[in-house]
Design a protein around this motif. Structure first.
Motif, PDB file in Angstrom:
ATOM      1  N   UNK A 254      55.483  49.577  43.087  1.00  0.00           N
ATOM      2  CA  UNK A 254      56.274  50.369  44.035  1.00  0.00           C
ATOM      3  C   UNK A 254      55.768  51.808  44.118  1.00  0.00           C
ATOM      4  N   UNK A 255      55.409  52.386  42.966  1.00  0.00           N
ATOM      5  CA  UNK A 255      54.923  53.772  42.961  1.00  0.00           C
ATOM      6  C   UNK A 255      53.604  53.878  43.722  1.00  0.00           C
ATOM      7  N   UNK A 256      52.684  52.952  43.462  1.00  0.00           N
ATOM      8  CA  UNK A 256      51.420  52.954  44.197  1.00  0.00           C
ATOM      9  C   UNK A 256      51.674  52.789  45.695  1.00  0.00           C
ATOM     10  N   UNK A 257      52.578  51.871  46.037  1.00  0.00           N
ATOM     11  CA  UNK A 257      52.863  51.614  47.450  1.00  0.00           C
ATOM     12  C   UNK A 257      53.513  52.828  48.112  1.00  0.00           C
ATOM     13  N   UNK A 258      54.402  53.497  47.386  1.00  0.00           N
ATOM     14  CA  UNK A 258      55.036  54.708  47.930  1.00  0.00           C
ATOM     15  C   UNK A 258      54.000  55.806  48.159  1.00  0.00           C
TER      16      UNK A 258
END
Length: 282
Positions: A254-258
């Motif tokens: 999720x952090x990478x995607x954000x």
């Protein structure tokens, strides 16, 4: 380089990961599962390759990442890495044909012989790994079920599919804990838990996010290849395990995607402002 790596930097790790009697010693710190570690490494590779300045993934860092991926012993991780690397090669050729950009082509042409040299220098070490031998044998015989772990996963998934017919529309819900075996397929697990309705909503949401990011990055072909590579990487891993059930991997994903979304939207907004004349220079 080979002697330095073998005799100074990681003699104990090499012994653990490659020289155990059955080839089962695998590096996974800080995760409990070496496949989780390989998932993290592949996502990191895609992110740093496409969405950070090139200095953030130089030759030394790339070599170290590749080494960590190898000693994880994750065959699915190796295969996904080769696929994402191939996408990067294709993106370089595409940029050269479309824009005449030779920077990535030069990097590709210089990396190929270096890769062959490194493989040649460490060929005996690589082929000593039982997991490599099994993977090569599966490729040559065109039978991946010849690998014991793949055969076991296949049979477990087939057995668990019988639970789908208990509640095909809305799934088993909390009674998922009645399932007695591990299900090494995230999509199948989502289907068993949430039924046809649930998996349709999940997949539709993922596709909407993918399409939205792709459409917003129409001014940056490199970002488009990066987004495509990121989703391909995740999808291939989810076919071989329930990685997003692990809260740490879900958080990292999720952090990478954000971060990717933030970069894509900033790039999109900049081009919109530039077209309207609000931005005249960088």
């Amino acid at each position: 380089i080979s002697s330095l790596l073998k005799n100074i930097l990681y003699p104990n790790i090499v012994k653990l990961s490659l020289s155990s009697p059955f080839g089962i010693g695998r590096f996974c710190i800080p995760f409990a599962n070496p496949n989780f570690f390989a998932y993290f490494l592949n996502l990191s590779f895609v992110y740093f390759l496409y969405f950070t300045p090139k200095r953030h993934l130089g030759p030394i860092k790339f070599s170290f990442l590749l080494y960590l991926l190898f000693i994880s012993g994750s065959r699915s991780g190796w295969i996904v890495f080769l696929i994402t690397l191939s996408i990067w090669f294709v993106s370089g050729v595409f940029r050269f044909i479309r824009n005449g950009d030779t920077k990535q082509i030069r990097l590709i042409l210089s990396s190929i012989p270096i890769g062959f040299v490194l493989i040649y220098m460490n060929f005996d070490t690589i082929m000593h790994s039982t997991r490599v031998k099994e993977l090569v044998s599966a490729f040559t015989s065109n039978n991946f079920l010849a690998i014991a772990s793949a055969y076991d996963r296949y049979n477990m998934n087939i057995d668990q599919w019988a639970f789908f017919y208990i509640s095909p529309l809305i799934g088993l819900g909390p009674s998922k804990y009645f399932i007695s075996f591990v299900i090494d397929n995230q999509f199948m697990l989502w289907t068993l838990r949430n039924g046809i309705l649930g998996i349709t909503i999940i997949v539709s949401g993922c596709f909407f996010l993918f399409y939205n990011l792709i459409s917003k990055s129409r001014n940056n072909i490199f970002y488009r290849f990066g987004i495509f590579s990121y989703f391909v990487c995740i999808s291939l891993f989810l076919l071989t395990g329930a990685y997003l059930d692990n809260y740490r991997l879900f958080f990292i994903t999720s952090v990478y995607l954000a971060s990717i979304s933030n970069k894509v939207y900033k790039n999109h907004n900049y081009h919109n402002y530039y077209k309207t004349g609000l931005v005249k220079s960088i």
